[in-house]
Design an enzyme around this catalytic site. Structure first.
Site, PDB file in Angstrom:
ATOM      1  CB  SER A   1      -6.438   2.552   0.020  1.00 42.26           C
ATOM      2  OG  SER A   1      -4.956   2.765   0.235  1.00 42.26           O
TER       3      SER A   1
ATOM      4  CD  GLN B   1      -4.485   0.820  -2.934  1.00 41.58           C
ATOM      5  OE1 GLN B   1      -4.034   2.147  -3.450  1.00 41.58           O
ATOM      6  NE2 GLN B   1      -4.061   0.099  -2.038  1.00 41.58           N
TER       7      GLN B   1
ATOM      8  CG  ASP C   1      -1.907   1.081   1.058  1.00 44.55           C
ATOM      9  OD1 ASP C   1      -2.409   1.319  -0.142  1.00 44.55           O
ATOM     10  OD2 ASP C   1      -2.270   1.636   2.115  1.00 44.55           O
TER      11      ASP C   1
END
Length: 301
Positions: free
Chosen positions: A244, A294, A220
């Site tokens: 996110s 993502q 991430d």
């Protein structure tokens, strides 16, 4: 990196003069959840955290919670997750695991992270016993050796203060292969790919699930940079608000997160204040070890 990702990259606390292994040990401790009841676990955030919990932290902790309800001979091969609300780093996070299915080859788990009585994160993960089968993979990109590249603080140079990148030990060692997005923003380049070498900055225990969770934590950190780089903007240097939204990971082959792995990412599209990023992880020996996708919220004033 978002503010929370930067804090994760630059260290788990503000203490000076400690080694990278000590900081990595604190990350391992962060992922070592407390079992408070059958299928219920509790995790905490670092004492010096940003205003919200780093997404990689809650994803890694949720995977630990799910994995601790699965037989050790079954390894996680995929996870799909949604970031529902911002996490509060000042209070513990409770993880509730639902044992969805225990099949002959696959085990499915769902883990929900809860704070203040509300879900902040939801993860579904699938585990599989090892089986032989078809094998193929695309080759790793041709990139320089990580040891030949400058460290993150060295690469940041004059940007370090504006980016909040302090020279202190970090749990994840990050080495940019190409020019970082804060540099290409000023040079006018619009790179199609963002490539970094990563590894845990120390030695991890020989627990396969832990190595997977550390990679999940790191996944991430720089992924949404590939979206911003296409438009010549960056978090602290422009008025960018981001978070996110969802995250998916597939694990293809065994690896150690305390050995170098290449994170090769790109953004195929962005629209509606959302950007999509895809990434591939390669071990230093060229094996394709994981794939990530993502979507992130990205608002640029």
């Amino acid at each position: 990196m978002t503010e929370a990702a930067r804090e994760a990259a630059t260290g788990l606390d503000s203490e000076q003069g400690i080694g990278g292994q000590t900081v990595l040990d604190r990350l391992v401790a962060l992922l070592d959840l407390e079992k408070i009841e059958e299928n219920i676990f509790r995790g905490v955030s670092p004492p010096h955290s940003p205003v919200r919990v780093f997404g990689g932290q809650v994803a890694g902790q949720a995977l630990v919670a799910a994995g601790r309800t699965v037989p050790p001979e079954r390894q996680v091969h995929s996870l799909h997750a949604y970031f529902i609300r911002s996490g509060d780093p000042s209070v513990p996070i409770v993880y509730e695991v639902d044992r969805i299915r225990d099949g002959r080859s696959f085990t499915t788990r769902r883990a929900v992270a809860i704070q203040h009585g509300k879900a902040i994160f939801a993860l579904s993960a699938s585990f599989q016993k090892e089986e032989p089968g078809l094998e193929h993979a695309e080759p790793m990109p041709d990139v320089p050796d990580p040891e030949s590249l400058p460290t993150l603080p060295e690469r940041a140079g004059p940007y370090a203060e504006r980016l909040g990148l302090r020279s202190r030990p970090r749990p994840i060692d990050i080495r940019y292969v190409n020019d970082p997005p804060w540099v290409t923003r000023d040079t006018g380049e619009r790179p199609a790919r963002n490539q970094v070498w990563m590894r845990a900055d120390g030695v991890l225990p020989d627990e396969r699930l832990l190595h997977v969770c550390v990679l999940t934590y790191a996944s991430d950190m720089t992924l949404l940079d590939s979206v911003l780089a296409r438009h010549g903007v960056y978090w602290d240097l422009d008025r960018v608000i981001g978070a996110s939204l969802d995250h998916a990971l597939w694990f293809h082959r065994p690896f150690r997160a305390d050995e170098w792995f290449l994170y090769d990412s790109a953004s195929p599209t962005a629209s509606g204040a959302r950007g999509l990023a895809t990434g591939r992880f390669f071990a230093a020996d060229g094996r394709h070890i994981a794939t990530v996708v993502q979507e992130g919220l990205l608002r640029v004033a």
